[in-house]
Design an enzyme around this catalytic site. Structure first.
Site, PDB file in Angstrom:
ATOM      1  N   LYS A   1      27.902  20.202  35.285  1.00  0.00           N
ATOM      2  CA  LYS A   1      26.764  21.076  35.004  1.00  0.00           C
ATOM      3  C   LYS A   1      27.120  22.539  35.254  1.00  0.00           C
ATOM      4  O   LYS A   1      26.432  23.426  34.814  1.00  0.00           O
ATOM      5  CB  LYS A   1      25.555  20.615  35.805  1.00  0.00           C
TER       6      LYS A   1
HETATM    7  N1  GLU Z   1      21.506   9.615  36.851  1.00  0.00           N
HETATM    8  C1  GLU Z   1      22.907   9.388  36.837  1.00  0.00           C
HETATM    9  C2  GLU Z   1      23.619  10.670  36.492  1.00  0.00           C
HETATM   10  O1  GLU Z   1      23.017  11.572  35.928  1.00  0.00           O
HETATM   11  C3  GLU Z   1      23.348   8.341  35.830  1.00  0.00           C
HETATM   12  C4  GLU Z   1      23.002   6.982  36.248  1.00  0.00           C
HETATM   13  C5  GLU Z   1      23.482   5.867  35.348  1.00  0.00           C
HETATM   14  O2  GLU Z   1      23.596   6.072  34.136  1.00  0.00           O
HETATM   15  O3  GLU Z   1      23.695   4.786  35.859  1.00  0.00           O
HETATM   16  O4  GLU Z   1      24.783  10.796  36.804  1.00  0.00           O
END
Ligand code: GLU
Length: 295
Positions: free
Chosen positions: A265
């Site tokens: 990010k």
């Molecule tokens: N929320 C997680 C992330 O943004 C991804 C989780 C998943 O896809 O298992 O890294």
């Protein structure tokens, strides 16, 4: 028996603006859901209060829509498995924690990050050190490692205020066939150690929350970045411990920048927002994926 209708998901965390790497993985998720005539769920993984921001959650939905994503269930449109914001699903995670604890699978861990890193030995690379994604926990707080009185004391500790680890069955080999990467396997106790399912700030770990949600939302295939390939083994153990059947997994290669670093990010110039502001269209961005795999 007919197989269950396909249900896929996009599961971004609103800790910053989404970038082209997210878009590429999510595009694969959308294409796979469409090809199977299935449903795509958008889940807002906003559990980490210290890092997630409401403005990033709003930007996330806007940027995804601009790029051409369409989901049938999500925080903005509801659906049969609402709520779709993880921060509103704490009861589900607490009850999963309670059932794992009641089954005798958890123990509180009082080790600091530093203790863990030191006990695992440096450097933490390669499969022998936890698959490279997390140091292998040495088991210092496993009940059998503690003096009798301490062991008794710890069984009555409250959930809040401690990291709780699940015990992995040392020596057992885990297998799954990734629909992108093929057969994978890992050995408990060598490639992955006891891992945290509940954090001392009284929130579930990523591993527990994602399994509880994917199971509760009836997800049939998880499409995500290859950085989570090793986590899949931990998640398979949780599906088993919670008596749920796991979905299929499809891990996409990570997008690299010109220096060969994976996008994060912090690569602001490659955020969907920034690219949109420079006049790039989603179609032109996608056309590059067929070439070098670089933005
Ligand atoms: N929320 C997680 C992330 O943004 C991804 C989780 C998943 O896809 O298992 O890294």
């Amino acid at each position: 028996m007919p197989s269950a209708p396909y249900r896929g998901r996009l599961a971004p965390s609103p800790t910053g603006y989404l970038h082209l790497g997210h878009a590429r993985t999510f595009w694969t998720a959308q294409q796979r859901a469409r090809a199977a005539g299935g449903v795509l769920v958008l889940r807002n993984e906003d559990l980490d209060g210290a890092r997630c921001r409401p403005q990033f959650a709003a930007a996330m939905l806007e940027d995804l829509r601009w790029f051409g994503f369409e989901w049938q269930e999500g925080p903005d449109c509801g659906g049969p498995h609402a709520p779709y914001d993880q921060s509103s699903r704490l009861e589900l995670y607490r009850s999963a924690f309670a059932s794992l604890r009641a089954a005798g699978l958890l123990y509180p861990c009082l080790c600091s990050r530093r203790d863990i890193a030191e006990a695992a030995g440096a450097p933490h690379e390669g499969p022998a050190a936890g698959g490279g994604d997390e140091p292998l926990y040495s088991g210092t707080c496993r009940p059998e490692m503690l003096p009798q009185e301490e062991r008794a004391l710890r069984t009555s500790l409250p959930r809040r205020g401690y990291n709780w680890r699940i015990r992995v069955p040392d020596g057992r080999r885990l297998h799954f066939v990734d629909t992108a990467c093929g057969p994978r396997s890992a050995q408990c106790g060598a490639d992955l150690g006891d891992f945290v399912v509940w954090r001392k700030d009284d929130l579930p770990s990523y591993q527990l929350a994602v399994v509880v949600d994917d199971a509760a939302m009836g997800i049939t295939e998880v499409v995500r970045g290859a950085d989570l390939l090793q986590s899949t083994f931990r998640q398979l153990l949780l599906y088993e411990a919670l008596h749920c059947s796991p979905p299929q997994f499809h891990h996409c290669p990570l997008m690299l920048d010109d220096a060969g670093q994976r996008l994060a990010k912090r690569h602001d110039a490659l955020s969907l927002r920034a690219l949109r502001a420079t006049g790039r269209s989603p179609e032109s961005l996608r056309s590059h994926w067929l070439g070098t795999g670089r933005p």
